[in-house]
Design an enzyme around this catalytic site. Structure first.
Site, short mmCIF file in Angstrom:
data_model
loop_
_atom_site.label_atom_id
_atom_site.label_comp_id
_atom_site.label_asym_id
_atom_site.label_seq_id
_atom_site.Cartn_x
_atom_site.Cartn_y
_atom_site.Cartn_z
N PHE A 132 0.96 -1.20 -0.03
CA PHE A 132 0.05 0.02 -0.10
C PHE A 132 0.85 0.99 0.02
O PHE A 132 0.63 2.23 -0.75
CB PHE A 132 -0.91 0.04 1.23
CG PHE A 132 -1.73 1.13 1.46
CD1 PHE A 132 -1.69 1.97 2.32
CD2 PHE A 132 -2.76 1.52 0.48
CE1 PHE A 132 -2.49 2.99 2.48
CE2 PHE A 132 -3.58 2.47 0.53
CZ PHE A 132 -3.43 3.29 1.55
N MET A 137 3.27 5.75 -2.55
CA MET A 137 4.76 6.70 -2.94
C MET A 137 4.89 6.86 -4.47
O MET A 137 4.93 8.04 -4.88
CB MET A 137 5.92 5.63 -2.39
CG MET A 137 6.62 6.40 -1.55
SD MET A 137 7.65 4.98 -0.82
CE MET A 137 8.57 4.37 -2.17
N GLN A 140 2.37 9.54 -5.52
CA GLN A 140 2.53 10.67 -5.09
C GLN A 140 3.73 11.45 -5.97
O GLN A 140 3.64 12.37 -6.09
CB GLN A 140 3.46 10.48 -3.70
CG GLN A 140 4.32 11.45 -3.45
CD GLN A 140 3.90 12.40 -2.39
OE1 GLN A 140 2.67 12.42 -2.40
NE2 GLN A 140 4.79 13.36 -2.22
N HIS A 432 -27.63 40.11 -33.60
CA HIS A 432 -28.11 39.34 -32.41
C HIS A 432 -27.89 40.33 -31.24
O HIS A 432 -28.71 40.86 -30.56
CB HIS A 432 -28.05 37.98 -32.28
CG HIS A 432 -28.47 37.47 -31.06
ND1 HIS A 432 -29.47 36.46 -31.22
CD2 HIS A 432 -28.22 37.47 -29.79
CE1 HIS A 432 -29.86 36.10 -30.14
NE2 HIS A 432 -29.09 36.81 -29.00
N GLU A 433 -26.43 40.59 -31.17
CA GLU A 433 -26.43 41.28 -29.88
C GLU A 433 -26.53 42.70 -29.84
O GLU A 433 -26.88 43.32 -28.83
CB GLU A 433 -24.83 41.03 -29.68
CG GLU A 433 -23.91 39.77 -29.12
CD GLU A 433 -24.91 38.97 -28.12
OE1 GLU A 433 -25.11 39.93 -27.01
OE2 GLU A 433 -25.38 37.94 -28.12
N HIS A 436 -29.96 43.35 -28.76
CA HIS A 436 -30.10 43.36 -27.28
C HIS A 436 -29.71 44.81 -26.81
O HIS A 436 -30.27 45.16 -26.03
CB HIS A 436 -29.12 42.19 -26.89
CG HIS A 436 -29.55 40.96 -26.61
ND1 HIS A 436 -30.81 40.48 -26.30
CD2 HIS A 436 -28.90 39.85 -27.32
CE1 HIS A 436 -31.01 39.22 -26.53
NE2 HIS A 436 -29.88 38.74 -26.98
N ASP A 509 -32.35 32.93 -24.71
CA ASP A 509 -32.83 34.16 -24.64
C ASP A 509 -34.54 33.78 -24.43
O ASP A 509 -35.18 34.28 -23.57
CB ASP A 509 -32.68 35.18 -25.70
CG ASP A 509 -31.39 35.57 -25.85
OD1 ASP A 509 -30.52 35.70 -24.87
OD2 ASP A 509 -31.10 35.97 -27.01
ZN ZN Z 1 -29.03 36.59 -27.15
#
Ligand code: ZN
Ligand code: ADP
Length: 624
Positions: A132, A137, A140, A432-433, A436, A509
């Site tokens: 183990f 080790m 690690q 599109h932007e 907005h 949206d």
């Molecule tokens: Zn939009």
């Protein structure tokens, strides 16, 4: 670059030996104790048995002779309640001795599991524990990078320390605003006295937020280089280990090291790996991570203001961070590192073609134009691939054709995170932007517009329009909610007006508009037909299958009414918004054009579109 492991290798080797011995010792001790616990000591000697027999301590005895040889096992039960087992070379002789003492030894099998428990189990235990540790080790060290010595320094920080750092702000192209925001930190690291004298408080922690490859690590390193201070760097995931307490001890070690080198920069990449909101996570909390995070907070609170340690941390998921780390005295400054716009990309291409001879046909402007959505890392990769391509053809310079070829290669690799955007898509996004943005500007209760961008966010959005941070308002008014719906619909409307066609790009949206409208009807009693009644099935509640288990609080009839009402609100908002945008069609064109040119426009530029109504878009661009 001269990267020195914070702990030198020979030191690690010594650590390794010491740890190894300690663990070996512990394992044997555990095995020995385990044997003691089973109560069946095998280290009972023949002499002791003779003594016990002579003293009359033995109540009963059993024997198990070996079939092939005269050897065997004898077990005696003592007055004290103890059981002793002895391996004898001559079982015959043993039997005679026992009979002589008036005992009647039964011959039977001595239970096997005792054998197992007393002799095999401890060995197995040692083996299992040993394996183990060996695996741990290796695990690690595998991620640790470079160290040849296998070390067991679980609690060591694993941070990399760069003392001789030659990266400066000159190596960071674009990111002008980000650099300006970090300017005071550089000044402070250079001349801490200047700040402490007037009692100025410098932030201890700065959070750099941005998509991978946008240059956060580079920026942090450049700050250290610019101020000529040591640079510690570690990734949040390095703290998270299987063993509880290891992460915390690494944090402690890191800060102890940093204090020795102050003033310095400590850079924690992927801080979300440790600083995720506490008490969440499936199947209960993650103890190890919480301990690590707590230790980080303790350390940050612990060192004094202006002690000369500045912690920079990077993440692309601010939303999942534990709010505790954002408190004053911790990471109280947040800088968003965004993907570069055209100008930024041109500059980054410049930096990464510095030591690559370019043929005269190379047009970096044009490459910058066609690489919307590329991060700094993508561009670096692009130029590198081009150089490799040139070398493969035995050329000592890079041609435009090399870049074009690698563009396809890098582009396909990049596709998953940020698609290459066609001119058509870009144009649609710009309109599109702009749609907005115009509504944000024109409608009185929303906005003003802070930035409009058509740079893909890497999170699925093709662009964004951002209003100024919301003021603290106690109430939403009906008017404001209606205007928000209109703004959400603006993108879709602009597409419809200009292209006479619509895209799927507006789905979020539409979702948002619908949500607002539905709340107006079901939660805020803002619809006359439905009235002032709450029909809202509290959707803050996280409950899978809610609709099935929860009896609806209203009838199908009311549901139908609600849907009709929501549809009406959206419909009337759509019509009004469309009228406004149609009225400002000229500005819509100008705004889209400017966006296509610059990819990102700020408030002043956007607002000037409205002031210069007489000018054409071309005039405007020339003016700016
Ligand atoms: Zn939009
Ligand atoms: P992050 O830490 O944000 O994931 P990095 O700082 O590791 O990104 O960036 C990876 C590489 O991309 C850098 O080493 C550098 O070569 C290149 N790069 C990113 N941003 C820029 C930039 N603004 N200017 C120059 N190179 C950059």
């Amino acid at each position: 670059m001269d990267e020195v492991k914070s702990k030198l290798n020979n030191n690690n080797k010594r650590n390794f030996n010491v740890y190894f011995l300690v663990i070996l010792g512990l394992m044997f001790m555990a095995a020995w104790m385990f044997r003691g616990l089973t109560g069946q000591e095998t280290d009972y000697t023949r002499g002791e048995l003779t003594k016990d027999l002579g003293a009359g301590n033995v109540i009963e005895a059993i024997m198990q002779p070996n079939k092939e040889t005269p050897t065997g096992i004898v077990r005696v039960f003592l007055k004290s309640g103890e059981e002793k087992t002895l391996y004898v070379t001559d079982i015959q002789e043993m039997e005679e001795e026992l009979i002589a003492q008036g005992l009647d030894p039964q011959v039977r099998d001595i239970p096997r599991e005792n054998w197992f428990m007393t002799s095999i189990f401890p060995i197995l235990l040692v083996l299992v524990v040993g394996v183990f540790f060996f695996v741990m080790m290796n695990a690690q060290n595998s991620g640790g990078g470079g160290g040849s010595a296998k070390m067991m320094n679980f609690g060591k920080s694993r941070a990399r320390l760069t003392l001789d750092n030659k990266v400066t702000l000159k190596d960071v192209a674009g990111l002008q605003e980000e650099k300006e925001e970090l300017e005071e930190i550089i000044n402070f690291l250079k001349e801490p006295g200047k700040f402490t004298k007037v009692g100025a408080r410098i932030p201890k922690g700065v959070l750099l937020e941005g998509a991978p490859g946008t240059g956060k690590t580079l920026l942090a390193k450049a700050i250290a280089g610019e101020a000529s201070v040591p640079f510690f760097s570690i990734s949040g995931s390095d703290f998270v280990e299987m063993f509880v307490g290891v992460g915390a001890s690494r944090v402690r070690d890191l800060f102890a090291d940093a204090k020795k080198h102050s003033p310095c920069i400590v850079f924690i990449d992927e801080i979300d790996a440790v600083a995720r909101r506490r008490g969440t996570g499936m199947g209960g909390g993650h103890d190890e991570r919480e301990q690590t995070l707590n230790q980080l907070l303790v350390e940050m609170d612990g060192f004094g203001v202006n002690e000369g340690i500045i912690v920079l941390a990077a993440t692309n998921r601010v939303d999942i961070l534990d709010p505790a780390i954002l408190r004053p005295g911790r990471f109280d400054r947040k800088i968003t590192v965004s993907a570069p716009d055209v100008k930024g990309r041109r500059e980054i291409l410049g930096v990464h073609s510095k030591n690559k001879p370019l043929a005269e046909d190379v047009n970096l402007e044009q490459i910058a134009q066609t690489t919307a959505g590329f991060t700094g890392a993508d561009l670096e990769n692009l130029m590198n691939e081009a150089a490799i391509h040139a070398a493969m053809e035995n050329r000592a310079f890079v041609k435009q054709e090399d870049i074009r070829k690698s563009f396809i290669k890098v582009g396909i690799g990049t596709e998953k995170k940020s698609r290459i955007i066609s001119d058509k898509e870009k144009k649609i996004t710009a309109y599109h932007e702009a749609g907005h943005a115009i509504l944000f500007h024109v409608l009185p209760d929303v906005g003003p517009v802070y930035t409009v961008s058509i740079i893909p966010t890497g999170l699925g959005a093709a662009g964004y329009t951002m209003p100024l941070p919301e003021r603290d308002e106690m109430f939403m008014t009906k008017g404001k909610m209606l205007q928000e719906i209109m703004v959400s619909l603006g993108g879709r409307i602009a597409e419809e007006i200009i292209f006479d066609d619509i895209t799927t790009g507006a789905s979020s949206d539409i979702k948002k508009a619908t949500k607002v409208a539905r709340r107006m009807v079901t939660r805020y009693g803002m619809s006359d037909n439905i009235g002032v009644i709450n029909y809202d099935d509290d959707d803050d509640e996280v409950f899978i299958g809610r609709d099935l288990a929860h009896a609806k609080s209203h009838s199908e009839l009311i549901s139908g009414e609600i849907d009709k009402e929501v549809k009406e609100i959206i419909g009337s908002c759509y019509a009004k918004a469309k009228a406004i945008i149609a009225e400002h069609e000229e500005i819509l064109h100008k705004c889209a054009k400017l966006l296509l040119e610059k990819e990102k426009i700020a408030r002043e530029e956007f607002e000037s579109l409205f002031e210069n109504k007489g000018l054409t878009a071309e005039d405007l661009i020339k003016e700016i």
